[in-house]
Design a protein around this motif. Structure first.
Motif, mmCIF file in Angstrom:
data_model
loop_
_atom_site.group_PDB
_atom_site.id
_atom_site.type_symbol
_atom_site.label_atom_id
_atom_site.label_comp_id
_atom_site.label_asym_id
_atom_site.label_seq_id
_atom_site.Cartn_x
_atom_site.Cartn_y
_atom_site.Cartn_z
ATOM 1 N N CYS B 9 0.842 -1.213 -0.060
ATOM 2 C CA CYS B 9 0.118 0.136 -0.057
ATOM 3 C C CYS B 9 0.797 1.260 0.093
ATOM 4 N N VAL B 11 0.612 4.245 0.961
ATOM 5 C CA VAL B 11 0.000 5.411 1.685
ATOM 6 C C VAL B 11 0.921 6.009 2.935
ATOM 7 N N CYS B 12 0.967 4.908 4.017
ATOM 8 C CA CYS B 12 1.810 5.213 5.216
ATOM 9 C C CYS B 12 2.651 4.247 5.274
ATOM 10 N N LEU B 15 2.994 0.616 5.606
ATOM 11 C CA LEU B 15 3.586 -0.173 4.151
ATOM 12 C C LEU B 15 2.884 -1.573 4.129
ATOM 13 N N CYS B 16 1.681 -1.762 4.345
ATOM 14 C CA CYS B 16 1.030 -3.158 4.481
ATOM 15 C C CYS B 16 1.319 -3.889 3.249
ATOM 16 N N CYS B 35 -6.912 -0.397 4.733
ATOM 17 C CA CYS B 35 -7.733 0.436 5.936
ATOM 18 C C CYS B 35 -8.510 1.416 5.090
ATOM 19 N N GLY B 38 -6.082 3.500 2.993
ATOM 20 C CA GLY B 38 -5.530 2.931 1.958
ATOM 21 C C GLY B 38 -6.538 2.631 0.905
ATOM 22 N N ARG B 160 -3.650 0.448 10.238
ATOM 23 C CA ARG B 160 -3.601 -1.142 10.372
ATOM 24 C C ARG B 160 -2.397 -1.355 11.244
HETATM 25 S S1 SF4 Z 1 -2.202 1.217 7.434
HETATM 26 FE FE1 SF4 Z 1 -3.692 1.696 5.950
HETATM 27 S S2 SF4 Z 1 -2.696 3.410 4.990
HETATM 28 FE FE2 SF4 Z 1 -1.212 2.474 5.985
HETATM 29 S S3 SF4 Z 1 -0.204 1.016 4.603
HETATM 30 FE FE3 SF4 Z 1 -1.523 -0.076 5.781
HETATM 31 S S4 SF4 Z 1 -3.397 -0.200 4.496
HETATM 32 FE FE4 SF4 Z 1 -2.055 1.476 3.731
#
Ligand code: SF4
Lengths: 132, 483
Positions: B9, B11-12, B15-16, B35, B38, B160
């Motif tokens: 992912c 975004v944050c 890094l899922c 989440c 994401g 997450r």
């Molecule tokens: S916590 Fe949410 S935004 Fe952050 S990497 Fe995981 S899925 Fe993406």
């Protein structure tokens, strides 16, 4: 109406995080960022209702946003604004030699602003940067 | 239709890397495991209303469409003509582009700084001062029995994190608290049922003691992973905590130092410190000392408030003190998905993690002097190149004003206040969706980012755009040399 002295915190919220993905010109973004979360007791003191306009000022400037009752109370005299242009107009560029401005715990004042509008992002950009 | 598994992912900093993305006819139609933030990214990234789709250039005050060649040429001219340009952003792009960016900064004798300068920059200063006892998120998931979030609200910024690595994740040696919560709920319901049945049977004694309140027998209380939250507000994360300490704003340093004293068996001769009663603090410290393996995750609440790097210094010192009593680690909660990568690439290329100044022909690093907010506050820069970031929104007013008044180049997939204020705008593709790349997770583990769909026609990757600007800069410089 008297100004109330507060401490301003700025930070992330989940709404700011998700609405950012809808675009920074979207109404969702403005609704989640051009706000200030205020303790219910402070709202009462200023006789403010949910979503009424409030002016926040620091030594660097002032901005009008919507007052929102905080779900994270109690935190009297501590107000919270999500990251974004509205909040950052209140932040000092001084970093005291660290490279990092202070985004949290800033001395500020708040007062009701029934006669002022919350400016949209393009309006605010034009007003502050005289460009665009 | 195809389902692409194990997508990382973009975004944050969590890094899922377990997302499953459904692609139909070149469009993303579904995303699983992400989440809310994401998912919002994957489902909205292609919305044409907020994308930059054509290169733009400012003519007579207006941004108008132009060709990629023209935009590259104009950008190179701006950079060559300037004497102290800043190249800023880098936390939402791949390591491959950051590397080209550093080459470009060196070529034009500018300052290259990344967004950590306004998030975990002070953490880096502290780590350079005193070192850091840390570990990977995998070790925490499997082994940590005490989690502390200090000035960080994972529910809001890293949704997450709890589920994948801490309280709600199930590791090899640590059960998920989530299962415990569910078991606890079932236990309470089960006992209520038994108690009702026994009342119906008109006998008070059916081999079980009467239920008193919500209290469960001890075998349900085998809660292992404990959660401590320290924050200035009662955040959502705090609602799930075993201990919550609501510290007064700008008083974290005092609290950390007081806790260090308690860890060393000292005595506090006051009732409270930073708004926290000493009794509560003692319970928290006892829990910390009593755990087998604890970890402190700290957020920008510590780096952005009074004390800044001194707060982190003392959080690290607390961790070091705790290591004399038990095992403890500490880790910053990195925000953007590749902000750790920006520090790492910058370090391996220049020797310094951020705020690197090439104006004298070699890398110099002196945060407070060569950091971008300070350069802008002093109004020393004369041009800017911003990539994958929005400093016009995120910088303090004065710094943003001084950034905007100079010639400004922006490389970004989306329309933002920075691209709206820029003089040249490049439409970029999204790393991790439309371009592959590499990013570093908050624990400095590199993960591959996948390409899932094709970018829109005129959108190039950050790396391609930067490489073209770099080539053009070299060309112009050569022409200038030849006269
Ligand atoms: S916590 Fe949410 S935004 Fe952050 S990497 Fe995981 S899925 Fe993406």
């Amino acid at each position: 109406m008297e100004k109330v002295k507060v401490k301003l915190l700025t930070g992330r919220t989940i709404d700011q995080g998700t609405s950012k993905e809808h675009g920074k010109l979207s109404s969702e973004y403005q609704e989640s960022v051009a706000i200030c979360e205020i303790d219910p007791s402070d709202l009462k003191e200023l006789a403010l209702k949910q979503n009424s306009n409030i002016k926040i000022s620091t030594k660097c400037g002032s901005v009008v946003v919507k007052a929102i009752e905080s779900k994270r109370a109690p935190h009297p005299k501590v107000i919270y604004m999500p990251y974004g242009l509205w909040a950052n107009l209140l932040i000092d560029s001084q970093t005291h030699g660290t490279g990092m401005p202070s985004f949290k715990g800033i001395p500020a004042y708040m007062e009701p602003a029934p006669d002022s509008n919350v400016l949209s992002l393009p309006e605010l950009l034009k007003q502050v940067f005289k460009k665009g | 239709m195809s389902v692409i598994e194990n997508v990382t992912c973009p975004v944050c900093g969590t890094l899922c890397d377990d997302l499953a993305v459904t692609v139909e006819d070149g469009f993303i139609t579904d995303v699983k495991n992400a989440c809310a933030i994401g998912e919002a990214k994957f489902m909205n990234f292609s919305n044409p209303n907020h994308r930059n789709l054509k290169p733009l250039i400012r003519k007579e005050g207006e941004l108008v469409e132009t060709s990629l060649e023209e935009a590259v040429r104009k950008s190179a001219e701006i950079l060559v003509a300037s004497s102290y340009p800043i190249l800023y952003g880098w936390s939402c792009t791949g390591c491959e582009s950051i590397r080209v960016g550093i080459e470009l900064a060196e070529e034009v004798g500018g300052v290259i700084d990344n967004t950590s300068t306004v998030c975990h920059g002070p953490s880096i200063l502290a780590i350079q001062d005193v070192g850091i006892p840390t570990c990977t998120l995998g070790q925490i998931r499997h082994r940590a029995d005490l989690i502390v979030y200090w000035a960080s609200d994972p529910y809001s910024a890293h949704p997450r994190h709890l589920e994948r690595y801490t309280s709600f994740s199930g590791g090899r040696f640590q059960k998920s608290e989530w299962e415990h919560y569910v078991a606890r709920l079932r236990g309470i319901l089960g006992r209520k049922r038994i108690s009702r049945t026994s009342e119906r049977m008109l006998t008070k004694d059916v081999s079980m003691p009467a239920i008193s309140g919500e209290k469960l027998p001890p075998y349900f209380e085998t809660k292992k992973r404990k959660l401590i939250v320290v924050d200035v507000r009662k955040t959502r994360s705090a609602e799930h905590a075993d201990f919550f300490m609501q510290v007064e704003p700008n008083k974290d340093f005092e609290l950390l130092q007081a806790m260090r004293l308690l860890v060393k068996d000292g005595e506090l001769e006051v009732e409270e410190v930073a708004g926290i009663p000493v009794d509560l603090m003692e319970d928290v410290v006892d829990t910390m000392i009593g755990c087998d393996f604890g970890v402190i995750f700290f957020g920008v609440g510590l780096t952005m408030s009074a004390g800044k790097h001194q707060n982190i210094n003392s959080a690290i010192a607390l961790t070091q003190d705790l290591n004399f009593r038990t095992k403890f680690s500490i880790m910053p909660m990195r925000g953007h998905f590749n902000v750790a990568g920006a520090n790492i690439v910058s370090t391996w290329q220049t020797g310094y993690p951020f705020a690197v100044d090439f104006s004298q022909g070699f890398p110099r690093y002196n945060p407070g002097e060569t950091s971008v907010v300070d350069i802008l506050r002093r109004d020393q820069a004369d041009a800017g190149l911003i990539i994958a970031s929005d400093p016009v929104s995120n910088f303090p007013k004065k710094a943003a004003e001084n950034l905007v008044k100079n010639p400004l180049i922006a490389i970004d997939p989306v329309i933002s206040p920075t691209t709206l204020m820029a003089d040249v705008v490049f439409p970029a593709s999204f790393v991790g969706i439309e371009t592959e790349g590499t990013a570093y997770r908050m624990d400095r583990v590199p993960l591959p980012m996948k390409k899932l769909v094709e970018p829109p026609q005129n959108c190039q990757s950050d790396k391609v755009i930067l490489t073209r600007i770099l080539e053009q800069v070299r060309l112009i410089k050569k022409e200038n040399e030849l006269g």
